[in-house]
Design a protein around this motif. Structure first.
Motif, PDB file in Angstrom:
ATOM      1  N   GLU A 105       0.818  -1.213   0.000  1.00 35.01           N
ATOM      2  CA  GLU A 105       0.000   0.000   0.000  1.00 35.01           C
ATOM      3  C   GLU A 105       0.854   1.266   0.000  1.00 35.01           C
ATOM      4  O   GLU A 105       0.329   2.370  -0.177  1.00 35.01           O
ATOM      5  N   ARG A 106       2.145   1.121   0.170  1.00 32.77           N
ATOM      6  CA  ARG A 106       3.023   2.284   0.283  1.00 32.77           C
ATOM      7  C   ARG A 106       3.288   2.937  -1.072  1.00 32.77           C
ATOM      8  O   ARG A 106       3.279   2.270  -2.111  1.00 32.77           O
ATOM      9  N   GLY A 107       3.580   4.228  -1.046  1.00 28.26           N
ATOM     10  CA  GLY A 107       3.856   4.947  -2.271  1.00 28.26           C
ATOM     11  C   GLY A 107       5.327   5.101  -2.578  1.00 28.26           C
ATOM     12  O   GLY A 107       5.691   5.740  -3.572  1.00 28.26           O
ATOM     13  N   ASP A 108       6.189   4.532  -1.714  1.00 25.25           N
ATOM     14  CA  ASP A 108       7.636   4.688  -1.916  1.00 25.25           C
ATOM     15  C   ASP A 108       8.304   3.377  -2.307  1.00 25.25           C
ATOM     16  O   ASP A 108       9.473   3.144  -2.010  1.00 25.25           O
ATOM     17  N   VAL A 109       7.568   2.519  -3.014  1.00 26.65           N
ATOM     18  CA  VAL A 109       8.085   1.213  -3.436  1.00 26.65           C
ATOM     19  C   VAL A 109       7.878   1.054  -4.945  1.00 26.65           C
ATOM     20  O   VAL A 109       6.744   1.030  -5.422  1.00 26.65           O
ATOM     21  N   ASP A 110       8.979   0.992  -5.695  1.00 27.59           N
ATOM     22  CA  ASP A 110       8.917   0.777  -7.145  1.00 27.59           C
ATOM     23  C   ASP A 110       8.914  -0.709  -7.498  1.00 27.59           C
ATOM     24  O   ASP A 110       8.318  -1.119  -8.499  1.00 27.59           O
ATOM     25  N   ALA A 111       9.627  -1.483  -6.705  1.00 27.44           N
ATOM     26  CA  ALA A 111       9.797  -2.915  -6.979  1.00 27.44           C
ATOM     27  C   ALA A 111       9.789  -3.669  -5.659  1.00 27.44           C
ATOM     28  O   ALA A 111      10.109  -3.117  -4.603  1.00 27.44           O
ATOM     29  N   VAL A 112       9.448  -4.942  -5.738  1.00 28.23           N
ATOM     30  CA  VAL A 112       9.342  -5.779  -4.548  1.00 28.23           C
ATOM     31  C   VAL A 112      10.270  -6.980  -4.696  1.00 28.23           C
ATOM     32  O   VAL A 112      10.330  -7.615  -5.754  1.00 28.23           O
ATOM     33  N   TYR A 113      10.985  -7.265  -3.627  1.00 33.16           N
ATOM     34  CA  TYR A 113      11.792  -8.483  -3.550  1.00 33.16           C
ATOM     35  C   TYR A 113      11.086  -9.455  -2.618  1.00 33.16           C
ATOM     36  O   TYR A 113      10.743  -9.104  -1.479  1.00 33.16           O
ATOM     37  N   ILE A 114      10.873 -10.705  -3.091  1.00 31.30           N
ATOM     38  CA  ILE A 114      10.090 -11.690  -2.344  1.00 31.30           C
ATOM     39  C   ILE A 114      10.942 -12.912  -2.027  1.00 31.30           C
ATOM     40  O   ILE A 114      11.185 -13.763  -2.898  1.00 31.30           O
ATOM     41  N   VAL A 117      11.696 -12.361  -7.373  1.00 30.79           N
ATOM     42  CA  VAL A 117      11.236 -13.398  -6.441  1.00 30.79           C
ATOM     43  C   VAL A 117      12.249 -14.533  -6.414  1.00 30.79           C
ATOM     44  O   VAL A 117      12.795 -14.925  -7.449  1.00 30.79           O
ATOM     45  N   GLU A 118      12.507 -15.030  -5.219  1.00 29.42           N
ATOM     46  CA  GLU A 118      13.438 -16.148  -5.099  1.00 29.42           C
ATOM     47  C   GLU A 118      12.919 -17.363  -5.864  1.00 29.42           C
ATOM     48  O   GLU A 118      11.713 -17.548  -6.020  1.00 29.42           O
ATOM     49  N   LYS A 119      13.853 -18.186  -6.306  1.00 30.32           N
ATOM     50  CA  LYS A 119      13.467 -19.400  -7.026  1.00 30.32           C
ATOM     51  C   LYS A 119      12.837 -20.397  -6.043  1.00 30.32           C
ATOM     52  O   LYS A 119      13.129 -20.360  -4.853  1.00 30.32           O
ATOM     53  N   PRO A 120      11.947 -21.289  -6.531  1.00 26.83           N
ATOM     54  CA  PRO A 120      11.307 -21.239  -7.837  1.00 26.83           C
ATOM     55  C   PRO A 120      10.215 -20.184  -7.835  1.00 26.83           C
ATOM     56  O   PRO A 120       9.651 -19.878  -6.789  1.00 26.83           O
TER      57      PRO A 120
END
Length: 332
Positions: free
Chosen positions: A65-74, A97-100
């Motif tokens: 929901e934040r406005g200061d995130v362009d990309a996400v690492y999972i 995203v980490e494999k797999p």
């Protein structure tokens, strides 16, 4: 997105791989920075944020929901990848995203199509493939160092983990095939030309584990090339592959797990000589992150490479599904 500022990355989950490798590598990259770290544990989120930067966030939904995130690492467990990758994509975020990428071909293909339809970058973190040692192996093969390819053998295995390790939890996508079998399968895809099919497979289920703890796979390549793959967490440690052809063979140790300080050595054996080719150390975690960031910033070459890698993620998921099916067909 303003290309003059660093890519703003939100981290969904405080996994060990994030703590040990990815976030330290991100901290060394001026072109990207962590702006938020989410965890189901508020204390864990605060701990990570204090060490690696960004705002601590209690709960994955709140980070999206934040406005200061362009990309996400999972770096979440494999069974959670599909849900949170889709949520991030539908929220307009690029995703590493980490494999797999997911636990099966159908979901992987669906998310690849979704990312493309939204014009977003989706990358499965196949970090080992970004190490230049594999580029050198491919160059040697292409230059005829081993002659006509005949066989690939590849293995990644390590001793059993503590009983509460998430690798033993089927609900979280545990099991050796998805966790470590992925690497030898990817090596076969990377080093052998053309399509691959599963000729046979065995998955081992140790008493009480609840998941597969190891396996052996035979892949058939185009022509008369074959690959024998071994993996698991029921062996002494091994991380290695060997490419064997009509004129010689190449052996690479620490093929999948080289530390950033490790100096790789390729062993090239031919009929009348043996050569040891020392290469420079490299950090494949940082190399993978740099590839992702450049692709997000619309670097043409990296975008094309990322598209190919996304196709490979679907292809690998298909092979892993086929391994599971073959092993089930021949289970006692």
């Amino acid at each position: 997105m303003d290309d003059r500022r660093p890519l703003r990355i939100g981290v969904l989950g405080c996994a060990s791989i994030a703590e040990r490798q990815i976030l330290p590598a991100l901290a060394r990259m001026p072109e990207a920075r962590v702006t938020a770290v989410a965890s189901r544990s508020a204390a864990r989120a605060h701990e990570f944020a204090a060490r690696f930067g960004g705002t601590p966030v209690h709960g994955y939904e709140r980070l999206l929901e934040r406005g200061d995130v362009d990309a996400v690492y999972i770096p979440l467990p494999a069974a959670l990848h599909a849900e949170w990758t889709e949520r991030a994509l539908r929220g307009g975020r690029h995703v590493l995203v980490e494999k797999p990428l997911t636990t099966g071909r159908e979901e992987t293909a669906r998310l690849a199509a979704l990312a493309r339809s939204l014009g977003l970058r989706l990358m499965e973190n196949r970090m080992f493939a970004h190490h230049p040692q594999h580029t050198r192996v491919r160059e040697l093969i292409a230059n005829g160092a081993v002659g006509k390819l005949r066989t690939l053998s590849a293995a990644l295995a390590f001793p059993p983990r503590p009983p509460d390790d998430i690798r033993y939890d089927p609900a979280l996508g545990g099991g050796a095939l998805l966790d470590v079998g992925y690497y030898p399968v990817q090596a076969a895809m990377m080093l052998l030309p053309g399509s691959l099919t599963v000729a046979g497979a065995v998955l081992h289920h140790d008493t009480g584990a609840g998941v597969d703890t190891g396996g052996d796979v035979l892949l058939r390549g185009e022509g008369d090339v074959a690959a024998h793959l071994t993996f698991g967490f029921r062996h002494a440690y091994r991380s290695r592959y060997e490419v064997w052809g009509s004129r010689g063979r190449i052996i690479l140790d620490r093929a999948f797990t080289p530390p950033s300080t490790w100096q790789p050595v390729l062993h090239l054996e031919q009929q009348d000589r043996e050569e040891r080719l020392a290469l420079s150390p490299a950090n494949h975690y940082q190399a993978a992150l740099e590839c992702f960031v450049r692709a997000v910033r619309d670097d043409g070459a990296e975008r094309a490479a990322l598209e190919t890698a996304l196709d490979d993620a679907v292809r690998c998921a298909s092979l892993l599904d086929a391994v599971r099916a073959a092993a089930s067909a021949y289970a006692p």
